[in-house]
Scaffold this active site. Structure first.
Site, PDB file in Angstrom:
ATOM      1  N   ASP A   1      26.471  38.604  35.619  1.00  0.00           N
ATOM      2  CA  ASP A   1      27.631  37.962  36.240  1.00  0.00           C
ATOM      3  C   ASP A   1      27.171  37.175  37.466  1.00  0.00           C
ATOM      4  O   ASP A   1      26.003  36.765  37.541  1.00  0.00           O
ATOM      5  CB  ASP A   1      28.667  39.047  36.598  1.00  0.00           C
ATOM      6  CG  ASP A   1      30.090  38.528  36.524  1.00  0.00           C
ATOM      7  OD1 ASP A   1      30.442  37.681  37.358  1.00  0.00           O
ATOM      8  OD2 ASP A   1      30.849  38.956  35.636  1.00  0.00           O
TER       9      ASP A   1
ATOM     10  N   HIS B   1      33.268  37.235  41.588  1.00  0.00           N
ATOM     11  CA  HIS B   1      33.634  37.653  40.230  1.00  0.00           C
ATOM     12  C   HIS B   1      32.825  38.871  39.782  1.00  0.00           C
ATOM     13  O   HIS B   1      33.365  39.840  39.238  1.00  0.00           O
ATOM     14  CB  HIS B   1      33.403  36.463  39.294  1.00  0.00           C
ATOM     15  CG  HIS B   1      33.833  36.655  37.878  1.00  0.00           C
ATOM     16  ND1 HIS B   1      32.956  37.045  36.886  1.00  0.00           N
ATOM     17  CD2 HIS B   1      35.037  36.499  37.275  1.00  0.00           C
ATOM     18  CE1 HIS B   1      33.609  37.110  35.734  1.00  0.00           C
ATOM     19  NE2 HIS B   1      34.866  36.782  35.940  1.00  0.00           N
TER      20      HIS B   1
ATOM     21  N   SER C   1      37.886  38.577  31.613  1.00  0.00           N
ATOM     22  CA  SER C   1      36.830  39.067  32.517  1.00  0.00           C
ATOM     23  C   SER C   1      37.175  40.405  33.138  1.00  0.00           C
ATOM     24  O   SER C   1      36.279  41.190  33.454  1.00  0.00           O
ATOM     25  CB  SER C   1      36.650  38.100  33.697  1.00  0.00           C
ATOM     26  OG  SER C   1      35.801  37.048  33.390  1.00  0.00           O
TER      27      SER C   1
END
Ligand SMILES: *[C@@H]1O[C@H](CO)[C@@H](O)[C@H](O)[C@H]1NC(C)=O
Ligand SMILES: *[C@@H]1O[C@H](CO)[C@@H](O)[C@H](O)[C@H]1NC(C)=O
Ligand SMILES: *[C@@H]1O[C@H](CO)[C@@H](O)[C@H](O)[C@H]1NC(C)=O
Length: 437
Positions: free
Chosen positions: A172, A206, A366
């Protein structure tokens, strides 16, 4: 005479087997340069049939696989690497997928590489994005457990296990290791092929958010708070990932041999570029989990790698167990049901990056994906001997099955029970039931 010439000509053409993809060819017109991939035929099945692997397991098998992959690809890639360096092009060879990523190639280089003998393709690299749709609010610390963690009934499993013994890997945007929720269960392994940072770092947020959902220890955000996390940065500070970074991470993850790997990213559907990476993980006993994408609510909108075989792809639900409108629907281009399974992904509160006590809300497949990864970390902690098939079957058979909208039924389903279908897959996961508790 004509026949003979024709034969010679066709032999020449087959000897010069390099195919240039039309999109790469158009990109390098007018003196422009492009990054490119030289893709050679897969060596995966060939390597895996080597008898040297048959008696091995665990890290010994991973080490032998790596050795054999490197041996096979160094032979098949050698002539290409020497031609590439002769053209002054910088490149990264991959042993996990038998291809070579190149920087800034022009038309002349593309044509001279295509003229080399052999069977191979020159094409543009795949680009992917994090599978998140929005960032909403910033939150102060709260008490209680977040809705997604409660919905999948993780707290009911915690009397038995909180995931100790499992390791989750994240590919990620990185990790903010100083966050109060994840600082004490960092597994000590980090790799950054993008910026070369030697310690975990996340300027996007994220990655940290997804790690918080998998294993966070504060604010009720984590599904498996006693599991450890490790991370590879395959998405940059804007949330974009290149094929080259993702393959570097894929090789690294194989060699760490985590329990499960979280991939909250993807690109356009029908792309096979990551399939050999996924197959290697599976051969090593690592469970691959991917976001199905945020291109819903139309049918046939699943992204890759999520729409490919051999992996668990995840759709997103909201707190009423409705399918999130954005969640990509199946089927895959080959007609397979996608996603495999669904999990909470709308308005998920998890760790932020603005301070060690910050929390933010994000939505996307996600956010659904790390709920499934956390659930698998719990399941493998309780049943270390469970295989990929055991895990997927337990999650599928025990998933809760909300009513499916008529639009979603139109994407395709099991006609006798509506499940599995191409919106929820087998349903919304319930880890308590998956463990028979
Ligand atoms: C090629 O480069 C020129 C000038 O930099 C640019 O205007 C053009 O859009 C490029 N063409 C392609 C096909 O990318
Ligand atoms: C689901 O569908 C059944 C049968 O049509 C209906 O009785 C039930 O109320 C529905 N449940 C929800 C939560 O809408
Ligand atoms: C379809 O539903 C029927 C009835 O519930 C079930 O027996 C069957 O296993 C399902 N098929 C698949 C592929 O899940």
């Amino acid at each position: 005479m004509w026949k003979l010439n024709f034969l010679l000509l066709s032999q020449l053409l087959t000897a010069h087997g390099g195919t240039i993809s039309p999109s790469l060819l158009s990109k390098v017109q007018n003196g422009n340069k492009s990054d490119a991939i030289l893709e050679l035929p897969s060596i995966f099945e060939n390597v895996m049939s080597n008898p040297a692997l048959s008696l091995l397991s665990g890290m010994a098998k991973v080490n032998m696989m790596t050795t054999l992959f490197k041996e096979a690809t160094s032979v098949s890639q050698a002539p290409f690497l020497s031609a590439i360096s002769g053209l002054g092009i910088s490149s990264t060879p991959f042993w996990i997928s038998n291809d070579i990523a190149m920087k800034d190639v022009d038309l002349n280089a593309v044509q001279s590489l295509a003229a080399l003998p052999g069977v191979f393709t020159l094409r543009e690299p795949v680009k992917v994005r994090m599978s998140k749709i929005n960032d909403v609010n910033r939150f102060a610390r709260q008490s209680g457990t977040q809705w997604g963690v409660t919905k999948i009934q993780a707290p009911s499993v915690w009397s038995r296990s909180k995931g100790a013994g499992s390791v989750v890997a994240s590919i990620d945007t990185g990790a903010y290791k100083e966050h109060e929720s994840i600082r004490d269960n960092y597994g000590g392994k980090w790799y950054d092929p993008i910026y070369g940072k030697t310690a975990p770092d996340d300027r996007q947020g994220h990655g940290t958010h997804t790690i918080g959902t998998m294993v966070g220890r504060s604010n009720g955000i984590g599904v498996a708070p006693d599991a450890k996390w490790i991370a590879c940065r395959g998405l940059d500070n804007s949330g974009s990932g290149s094929e080259s970074w993702l393959k570097s991470c894929g090789q690294w993850v194989l060699q760490q041999r985590p329990t499960v790997c979280c991939n909250s990213w993807g690109g356009g559907g029908g792309q096979t570029f990551y399939n050999d990476v996924v197959k290697s993980w599976r051969a090593a006993g690592i469970i691959p989990v991917f976001a199905n994408g945020n291109a819903g609510s139309d049918c046939r909108t699943a992204g890759s790698p999520g729409d490919q075989p051999n992996l668990i792809s995840v759709g997103s639900t909201d707190s009423d167990d409705q399918m999130s409108y954005f969640s990509s629907r199946g089927p895959s281009p080959t007609g397979a049901i996608k996603p495999e399974i669904s999990a909470p992904g709308g308005n998920i509160v998890s760790a932020g990056i603005s301070s060690p006590t910050s929390y933010t809300s994000k939505s996307g497949t996600s956010m659904a994906t790390p709920h499934v990864v956390g659930a698998i970390a719990l399941m493998k902690a309780v049943n270390p001997g469970w295989t990929y098939d055991n895990v997927l079957s337990a999650l599928s058979k025990t998933a809760d099955r909300p009513n499916v909208s008529s639009n979603d039924l139109g994407c395709g389903r099991n006609t006798s029970s509506n499940y599995p279908n191409n919106a929820y897959g087998f349903g919304r996961i319930n880890v308590k039931k998956a463990l028979g508790m």
